[in-house]
Design a protein around this motif. Structure first.
Motif, mmCIF file in Angstrom:
data_model
loop_
_atom_site.group_PDB
_atom_site.id
_atom_site.type_symbol
_atom_site.label_atom_id
_atom_site.label_comp_id
_atom_site.label_asym_id
_atom_site.label_seq_id
_atom_site.Cartn_x
_atom_site.Cartn_y
_atom_site.Cartn_z
ATOM 1 N N ALA A 160 0.814 -1.213 0.000
ATOM 2 C CA ALA A 160 0.000 0.000 0.000
ATOM 3 C C ALA A 160 0.850 1.267 0.000
ATOM 4 O O ALA A 160 0.457 2.282 -0.589
ATOM 5 C CB ALA A 160 -0.940 -0.007 1.207
ATOM 6 N N GLU A 161 2.017 1.233 0.644
ATOM 7 C CA GLU A 161 2.836 2.444 0.724
ATOM 8 C C GLU A 161 3.325 2.894 -0.653
ATOM 9 O O GLU A 161 3.681 4.066 -0.843
ATOM 10 C CB GLU A 161 4.032 2.222 1.645
ATOM 11 C CG GLU A 161 5.046 1.203 1.149
ATOM 12 C CD GLU A 161 6.176 0.986 2.124
ATOM 13 O OE1 GLU A 161 7.042 1.888 2.251
ATOM 14 O OE2 GLU A 161 6.204 -0.088 2.771
ATOM 15 N N HIS A 197 -2.712 7.285 -6.436
ATOM 16 C CA HIS A 197 -4.064 7.843 -6.519
ATOM 17 C C HIS A 197 -4.722 7.521 -7.860
ATOM 18 O O HIS A 197 -5.440 8.355 -8.425
ATOM 19 C CB HIS A 197 -4.043 9.355 -6.278
ATOM 20 C CG HIS A 197 -3.831 9.728 -4.839
ATOM 21 N ND1 HIS A 197 -4.862 10.023 -3.975
ATOM 22 C CD2 HIS A 197 -2.699 9.817 -4.096
ATOM 23 C CE1 HIS A 197 -4.366 10.296 -2.773
ATOM 24 N NE2 HIS A 197 -3.058 10.179 -2.825
ATOM 25 N N ASN A 198 -4.421 6.302 -8.364
ATOM 26 C CA ASN A 198 -5.060 5.808 -9.587
ATOM 27 C C ASN A 198 -4.838 6.738 -10.776
ATOM 28 O O ASN A 198 -5.647 6.793 -11.699
ATOM 29 C CB ASN A 198 -6.573 5.615 -9.365
ATOM 30 C CG ASN A 198 -7.222 4.768 -10.442
ATOM 31 O OD1 ASN A 198 -6.625 3.825 -10.964
ATOM 32 N ND2 ASN A 198 -8.447 5.112 -10.816
ATOM 33 N N ARG A 250 1.486 1.657 -3.644
ATOM 34 C CA ARG A 250 0.297 1.682 -4.498
ATOM 35 C C ARG A 250 -0.569 2.923 -4.258
ATOM 36 O O ARG A 250 -1.027 3.565 -5.207
ATOM 37 C CB ARG A 250 -0.522 0.405 -4.237
ATOM 38 C CG ARG A 250 -1.758 0.260 -5.102
ATOM 39 C CD ARG A 250 -2.558 -0.975 -4.727
ATOM 40 N NE ARG A 250 -3.206 -0.838 -3.433
ATOM 41 C CZ ARG A 250 -2.904 -1.541 -2.357
ATOM 42 N NH1 ARG A 250 -1.944 -2.450 -2.404
ATOM 43 N NH2 ARG A 250 -3.544 -1.355 -1.217
ATOM 44 N N GLU A 251 -0.795 3.265 -3.009
ATOM 45 C CA GLU A 251 -1.759 4.309 -2.697
ATOM 46 C C GLU A 251 -1.348 5.706 -3.166
ATOM 47 O O GLU A 251 -2.204 6.486 -3.602
ATOM 48 C CB GLU A 251 -2.068 4.304 -1.199
ATOM 49 C CG GLU A 251 -2.846 3.058 -0.777
ATOM 50 C CD GLU A 251 -3.106 2.989 0.713
ATOM 51 O OE1 GLU A 251 -2.582 3.873 1.449
ATOM 52 O OE2 GLU A 251 -3.813 2.053 1.151
#
Length: 464
Positions: A383-384, A390-391, A386-387
């Motif tokens: 997650a660190e 922000h797509n 991927r997030e």
């Protein structure tokens, strides 16, 4: 997925009406044989997640490595990289401790191992991404946007789009590229079209890294089908490269194809390597990396030094010949494999080792993380990393295309093209327990039958 269900069912009922033509008849024969091979199943949702992992991995890896690009030449980076441009701190500590300062436009890279504990970074990349997109998102990068342009061409003209048509899209849409891409584009604008645009007769950067960093898309759309990805590589790789420069892209794309089904990263590398001629210099280097990894499984620096001693001076690029700077496809491909093997499926270690190897230190973790992202799927990326995406991917280099892309929509667009490629090459779609499942023809990698290898005399190709 329901947004695309009617589209998928249409393809399922209509079947495939197009193939992927090629320059080499041997590939066509292999494709016809592949129809007779057993079929492997890949759930549509899994395929989509893996494609999203490929795109996110590519974007994360290139952004992770970008501050270090060509700042360490002929030496590994002497410390683990513990921050990246999309973290909450935006690499504040590295920026403060760097030998070069933000207002220092001209500085020398680190070229000796005795100096490799010093920090030298590209301040401008971090600063510009922070100013232009303070809400984060993946910054613009050629590793991404040439892949996007290939995808755009596949969607606009169909999966059999010819390289000359793609070349004209390059002419119309690319604002900035470098090295083999730049030379190939200049040739195109002089009406020297593919495959001549990548031929060393007209392009002295033929062995450079360029196709290697932008061939990812051809693996994404060819899940489990390395013969198909090779046909794309043969056609599209000669827009800007030749010989080892093309084989680098074939190798990378083939590793992506394997990552949709492989049990581990070692299988991905070994199967991918079978897609290029064993006698090529590129394949010889990768075999060396695999062997030295096995002899030194806990010492990536030992392997780095062995690679450097044998291959580190092999760069015939006009900017790299007899210089510390090395943009040769095979050397940097070796660094990709080092990241994959020594990372052994660990996200951070894979990017860290591929970056710390130096030279083209953004392209190499981009390839490595894209391949690993395909193997594990987008949802499994930490997650660190991927997030902060922000797509979102920001485009500022390709004219006439969107200023930004939603990564999930980009992945869906890619998977739709992949479905067309699958159906055109003997694949099927069916329903299982109420969910769509792809049935993929089993393909062994098949290397090009004829070796294509540039012979060099100093920094000039020997033309025949």
């Amino acid at each position: 997925m329901t947004r695309f269900l009617p589209f998928l069912l249409l393809l399922f009922t209509a079947g495939a009406c197009a193939g992927t033509g090629d320059r080499a008849s041997g590939y066509a024969d292999s494709a016809r044989e592949s129809v007779k091979q057993p079929l492997r199943e890949l759930a549509w949702d899994t395929y989509l997640d893996k494609v999203q992992g490929a795109w996110m991995g590519k974007m994360i890896g290139v952004t992770f490595g970008q501050p270090w690009e060509f700042q360490y030449q002929n030496t590994p980076i002497g410390f683990d990289i513990t921050d990246w441009p999309l973290s909450p701190t935006r690499m504040k500590d590295y920026r403060a401790r760097a030998e070069n300062k933000p207002d220092q436009e001209d500085w020398d890279p680190i070229t000796h191992e005795s100096d490799n504990q010093k920090i030298v970074i590209l301040h401008s990349f971090i600063r510009d991404s922070e100013r232009e997109h303070p809400s984060f998102g993946a910054p613009d990068n050629d590793d991404i946007y040439i892949n996007l342009l290939f995808l755009y061409s596949l969607r606009k003209y169909g999966i059999d789009v010819d390289p000359v048509t793609v070349a004209h899209e390059w002419d119309a849409k690319i604002r900035k590229v470098w090295h083999a891409n730049e030379a190939g584009l200049a040739n195109i604008r002089k009406d020297i079209l593919p495959p001549d645009s990548g031929n060393p007769r007209y392009n002295l950067h033929a062995d450079d890294i360029d196709f290697q960093i932008e061939a990812d898309i051809f693996g994404m759309i060819s899940p489990g089908m390395p013969q198909v990805s090779n046909r794309y590589g043969d056609r599209m790789g000669h827009i800007m490269n030749y010989g080892d420069g093309v084989y680098g892209g074939m190798f990378i794309a083939a590793m992506y194809t394997q990552a949709f089904f492989a049990k581990d990263i070692r299988e991905v590398v070994e199967k991918g390597l079978q897609a290029i001629p064993a006698q090529s210099l590129y394949a010889q280097l990768i075999h060396d990396v695999i062997r030295w990894h096995d002899e030194n499984p806990n010492d990536w620096l030992k392997t780095w030094h062995l690679v450097q001693a044998k291959w580190g001076e092999v760069d015939h690029c006009p900017d790299g010949y007899k210089q510390p700077f090395n943009i040769d496809a095979k050397l940097n491909g070796g660094y990709v494999v080092m990241g994959l093997l020594y990372g052994n499926g660990d996200w951070y270690k894979t990017m860290n080792y591929a970056t710390r190897a130096g030279q083209d230190a953004d392209c190499n973790p981009a390839n490595a993380a894209g391949i690993l992202g395909t193997l594990i799927g987008g949802r499994a990326i930490p997650a660190e990393y991927r997030e902060p995406l922000h797509n979102t991917y920001w485009n500022k280099t390709l004219a006439g295309l969107p200023d930004s892309y939603e990564i999930d929509v980009l992945s869906e667009d890619t998977a739709q093209v992949g479905l067309k490629v699958l159906l055109a090459n003997g694949g099927e779609v069916h329903s299982k327990d109420g969910k769509l499942v792809l049935r993929v023809p089993y393909q062994e990698p098949v290397a090009p039958a004829t070796l294509e290898q540039v012979q060099w005399k100093d920094d000039k190709p020997v033309l025949k």
